[in-house]
Design a protein around this motif. Structure first.
Motif, PDB file in Angstrom:
ATOM      1  N   ALA A 312      11.353   4.213   2.508  1.00  7.86           N
ATOM      2  CA  ALA A 312      10.621   3.322   1.600  1.00  7.86           C
ATOM      3  C   ALA A 312      11.086   1.885   1.722  1.00  7.86           C
ATOM      4  O   ALA A 312      10.342   0.956   1.383  1.00  7.86           O
ATOM      5  CB  ALA A 312      10.775   3.806   0.161  1.00  7.86           C
ATOM      6  N   ASP A 350       5.465  -4.236   4.744  1.00 10.74           N
ATOM      7  CA  ASP A 350       5.414  -3.287   3.634  1.00 10.74           C
ATOM      8  C   ASP A 350       5.035  -1.904   4.153  1.00 10.74           C
ATOM      9  O   ASP A 350       3.955  -1.386   3.886  1.00 10.74           O
ATOM     10  CB  ASP A 350       4.405  -3.760   2.581  1.00 10.74           C
ATOM     11  CG  ASP A 350       4.394  -2.840   1.363  1.00 10.74           C
ATOM     12  OD1 ASP A 350       5.374  -2.090   1.172  1.00 10.74           O
ATOM     13  OD2 ASP A 350       3.388  -2.850   0.632  1.00 10.74           O
ATOM     14  N   GLY A 353       3.646   0.932   1.877  1.00  8.82           N
ATOM     15  CA  GLY A 353       2.373   0.697   1.205  1.00  8.82           C
ATOM     16  C   GLY A 353       1.242   0.286   2.114  1.00  8.82           C
ATOM     17  O   GLY A 353       0.115   0.064   1.641  1.00  8.82           O
ATOM     18  N   TYR A 354       1.489   0.186   3.425  1.00  9.46           N
ATOM     19  CA  TYR A 354       0.473  -0.335   4.345  1.00  9.46           C
ATOM     20  C   TYR A 354      -0.780   0.519   4.340  1.00  9.46           C
ATOM     21  O   TYR A 354      -1.911   0.011   4.221  1.00  9.46           O
ATOM     22  CB  TYR A 354       1.041  -0.426   5.762  1.00  9.46           C
ATOM     23  CG  TYR A 354      -0.014  -0.631   6.827  1.00  9.46           C
ATOM     24  CD1 TYR A 354      -0.664  -1.846   6.956  1.00  9.46           C
ATOM     25  CD2 TYR A 354      -0.384   0.412   7.679  1.00  9.46           C
ATOM     26  CE1 TYR A 354      -1.651  -2.031   7.913  1.00  9.46           C
ATOM     27  CE2 TYR A 354      -1.373   0.243   8.634  1.00  9.46           C
ATOM     28  CZ  TYR A 354      -2.002  -0.976   8.752  1.00  9.46           C
ATOM     29  OH  TYR A 354      -2.979  -1.152   9.695  1.00  9.46           O
ATOM     30  N   ARG A 356      -1.834   2.737   2.123  1.00  9.42           N
ATOM     31  CA  ARG A 356      -2.524   2.748   0.830  1.00  9.42           C
ATOM     32  C   ARG A 356      -3.416   1.514   0.695  1.00  9.42           C
ATOM     33  O   ARG A 356      -4.556   1.596   0.222  1.00  9.42           O
ATOM     34  CB  ARG A 356      -1.501   2.782  -0.313  1.00  9.42           C
ATOM     35  CG  ARG A 356      -0.814   4.134  -0.496  1.00  9.42           C
ATOM     36  CD  ARG A 356      -0.146   4.203  -1.875  1.00  9.42           C
ATOM     37  NE  ARG A 356       0.576   5.462  -2.032  1.00  9.42           N
ATOM     38  CZ  ARG A 356       1.850   5.634  -1.758  1.00  9.42           C
ATOM     39  NH1 ARG A 356       2.579   4.611  -1.297  1.00  9.42           N
ATOM     40  NH2 ARG A 356       2.427   6.798  -1.932  1.00  9.42           N
ATOM     41  N   ARG A 357      -2.877   0.356   1.084  1.00  6.23           N
ATOM     42  CA  ARG A 357      -3.675  -0.871   1.018  1.00  6.23           C
ATOM     43  C   ARG A 357      -4.886  -0.772   1.935  1.00  6.23           C
ATOM     44  O   ARG A 357      -5.983  -1.228   1.593  1.00  6.23           O
ATOM     45  CB  ARG A 357      -2.826  -2.082   1.419  1.00  6.23           C
ATOM     46  CG  ARG A 357      -1.714  -2.415   0.445  1.00  6.23           C
ATOM     47  CD  ARG A 357      -1.196  -3.843   0.670  1.00  6.23           C
ATOM     48  NE  ARG A 357      -0.952  -4.118   2.080  1.00  6.23           N
ATOM     49  CZ  ARG A 357       0.166  -3.821   2.716  1.00  6.23           C
ATOM     50  NH1 ARG A 357       1.153  -3.205   2.068  1.00  6.23           N
ATOM     51  NH2 ARG A 357       0.328  -4.111   3.986  1.00  6.23           N
ATOM     52  N   SER A 360      -7.551   1.353   0.396  1.00  5.48           N
ATOM     53  CA  SER A 360      -8.222   0.607  -0.664  1.00  5.48           C
ATOM     54  C   SER A 360      -9.228  -0.374  -0.082  1.00  5.48           C
ATOM     55  O   SER A 360     -10.344  -0.539  -0.609  1.00  5.48           O
ATOM     56  CB  SER A 360      -7.183  -0.131  -1.501  1.00  5.48           C
ATOM     57  OG  SER A 360      -7.803  -0.913  -2.501  1.00  5.48           O
ATOM     58  N   GLN A 397       0.061   8.190   5.568  1.00  8.38           N
ATOM     59  CA  GLN A 397       0.680   8.001   4.250  1.00  8.38           C
ATOM     60  C   GLN A 397       1.381   9.275   3.799  1.00  8.38           C
ATOM     61  O   GLN A 397       2.461   9.219   3.188  1.00  8.38           O
ATOM     62  CB  GLN A 397      -0.386   7.592   3.235  1.00  8.38           C
ATOM     63  CG  GLN A 397       0.194   7.142   1.905  1.00  8.38           C
ATOM     64  CD  GLN A 397       1.077   5.918   2.059  1.00  8.38           C
ATOM     65  OE1 GLN A 397       0.651   4.896   2.584  1.00  8.38           O
ATOM     66  NE2 GLN A 397       2.326   6.025   1.610  1.00  8.38           N
ATOM     67  N   ASP A 401       5.240   9.497   2.798  1.00 14.13           N
ATOM     68  CA  ASP A 401       5.590  10.004   1.473  1.00 14.13           C
ATOM     69  C   ASP A 401       6.519  11.209   1.582  1.00 14.13           C
ATOM     70  O   ASP A 401       7.453  11.367   0.780  1.00 14.13           O
ATOM     71  CB  ASP A 401       4.335  10.377   0.692  1.00 14.13           C
ATOM     72  CG  ASP A 401       3.541   9.151   0.249  1.00 14.13           C
ATOM     73  OD1 ASP A 401       4.109   8.034   0.263  1.00 14.13           O
ATOM     74  OD2 ASP A 401       2.357   9.310  -0.103  1.00 14.13           O
TER      75      ASP A 401
END
Length: 520
Positions: A312, A350, A353-354, A356-357, A360, A397, A401
């Motif tokens: 993370a 990041d 979070g790459y 996930r962005r 979105s 992801q 995770d």
């Protein structure tokens, strides 16, 4: 089933009367069994070049020449040679200095797969280039492995340091003589040659000591190539047994026996018999390791690494390094590793979070009825496979995770001891060391068994860091010693260390276990 000896035959039905020496066995290509050409499956000239030149450290110009020469010798497939030459020419590394072809073509593969996973091109479009790339990488790795194997094989004499250009000129010279021998078709003009061929012919004749007729000589009516052919025919008549070959280095004083590998390890000192207590501890450790692997789905060394490393908070380079380690240890599938390529090949920020962005962003574009686009050298272009990109985002992801979740879960598992600071680099070094040691132990005296001892300069550095970390005293060599010579000496030093430490094995350096007083 085809018997093992089906590809072997005897040269000559019977030996001459009074000669008790057995006739040599020949393989399916008519080569003597046990000869370097038979064992490695390559021509002697190619072997001589490979003993001198390393595809992990040679110029694009020399690699281009090597592929052309090997193709002419029947030692390389046409599509592989063509792909190598095309890449060198189109990517402009024909004028660059020494490069590592293994790294270059591995990056080509990862860049292409990253475009597929990012939905920029379809797998159908990328399938053929990826398959060709795989064949190129397989061929280059085999050449690197044969280079390493030949360093300890005295049956092959190394080419001289500047012999690659000679080999290419000799190939062009042979092409020229073949065309001249065939002659022009009736009613057709004589063959014409480009400047490269003309230069190769003149340079080769000069090496042979062939003197060309004066410019005002009537032979050939002033045509330099016709004069060269006439002069070469005259030389050949005087030297019917003359051989055209590249320059070689001076032969070693003592050649290695090519029929079997040299012993790589001296017998280790007799170990002290294990005590019942130590045997019990070893058995308990094996059982615990098996239990942990069954619970977490990873080997104990990888769990130790993940306990001390939080993905993370990792950089992109660290995620890439971790992915390679996990894949090499069987803890990550090829497809899961490839899912991370849009992140690791493009150097995004990041890491956790790459994806996930990105998901979105894709959802927002779909909501507004807009086709998502990506940037190219020619401008913006529509994604070719939006759904494929979304699936890969979800897969990648999930991988990140899972690794982050494992790190958190392991913090409460006292059975797993974390790797000390710098564990990721330490694990990479140890992986490179293990590959090197395995190749050295197995040895190689054939093309089928030849494997590279290393793939990059980082691997070499990692091998030496591991040796120093475990306390191996390395013998200093002269400053001009090459990588192969340094590794060969390091292997001897490691063998000496192993004899005095028969029970020791290189392993990850673990952090001190926490004690209850530490939390008081």
């Amino acid at each position: 089933m085809r018997p093992a000896w089906a590809g072997v035959r005897v040269a000559g039905a019977v030996t001459a009367a009074g000669n008790d020496a057995p006739a040599p066995l020949l393989d399916s290509k008519g080569l003597e069994v046990g000869s370097p050409e038979s064992r490695y499956g390559l021509s002697m000239q190619t072997l001589q070049l490979l003993k001198q030149y390393d595809v992990r450290n040679m110029s694009g110009k020399d690699l281009d020449a090597l592929s052309e020469v090997m193709l002419a010798q029947g030692d390389m497939a046409g599509d592989v040679a063509g792909a190598i030459s095309s890449d060198i020419e189109s990517k402009g590394w024909n004028t660059a200095g020494d490069s590592n072809a293994l790294e270059i073509f591995a990056k080509r593969r990862d860049d292409a797969m990253a475009s597929v996973k990012a939905g920029e091109i379809t797998m159908r479009l990328a399938d053929f280039p990826l398959k060709t790339n795989a064949r190129v990488r397989e061929a280059l790795e085999k050449l690197a492995g044969i280079h390493d194997a030949l360093q300890g094989d005295g049956s092959v004499q190394a080419a001289a340091s500047d012999s690659m250009s000679q080999a290419l000129e000799l190939k062009r010279f042979n092409d020229w003589t073949r065309i001249e021998q065939q002659g022009a078709e009736p009613g057709q003009p004589p063959a014409t040659y480009d400047q490269k061929t003309a230069d190769a012919v003149m340079n080769t004749l000069q090496r042979l000591g062939v003197k060309l007729p004066p410019a005002d000589d009537k032979v050939g009516a002033g045509d330099p190539m016709a004069q060269a052919w006439s002069a070469y025919q005259a030389w050949r008549a005087q030297h019917p047994d003359g051989k055209l070959q590249i320059d070689l280095q001076a032969a070693a004083d003592k050649a290695a026996d090519p029929s079997k590998p040299e012993p790589t390890e001296a017998p280790a000192a007799a170990a002290q018999p294990a005590t019942p207590i130590s045997m019990k501890r070893q058995a308990q450790a094996l059982v615990q390791g098996a239990q942990l692997q069954a619970q977490y789905g990873m080997s104990l060394p990888m769990l130790q690494l993940l306990k001390g490393f939080d993905v993370a908070n990792a950089s992109v380079d660290q995620v890439k390094q971790l992915g390679q380690l996990l894949q090499g240890n069987g803890a990550l599938s090829q497809d899961d590793a490839d899912s991370l390529l849009p992140l690791t090949q493009r150097g995004m920020v990041d890491t956790i979070g790459y994806y996930r962005r990105d998901l979105s962003w894709l959802a927002d574009a779909q909501q507004h009825g807009v086709v998502p686009q990506y940037r190219t050298a020619q401008g913006m272009a529509d994604l070719a496979n939006v759904a494929g990109r979304a699936r890969n985002d979800q897969q990648a992801q999930a991988v990140l995770d899972r690794l982050a979740g494992l790190h958190q879960a392991l913090q409460g598992d006292d059975r797993v001891q974390a790797v000390a600071d710098g564990g990721l680099q330490q694990a990479s070094d140890l992986a490179a060391f293990n590959v090197w040691a395995q190749v050295e132990r197995q040895g190689a005296r054939s093309g089928d068994s030849a494997q590279p001892e290393f793939r990059s300069r980082q691997d070499v550095d990692g091998i030496f860091r591991t040796l120093q970390r475990i306390g191996v005293e390395l013998t200093p060599l002269d400053g001009d010693a090459n990588v192969s010579q340094k590794l060969a000496q390091a292997w001897k030093d490691y063998q000496g260390w192993s004899r005095s430490h028969p029970d020791a094995q290189p392993a990850l350096q673990l952090a001190p276990a926490a004690r209850i007083n530490d939390f008081a």
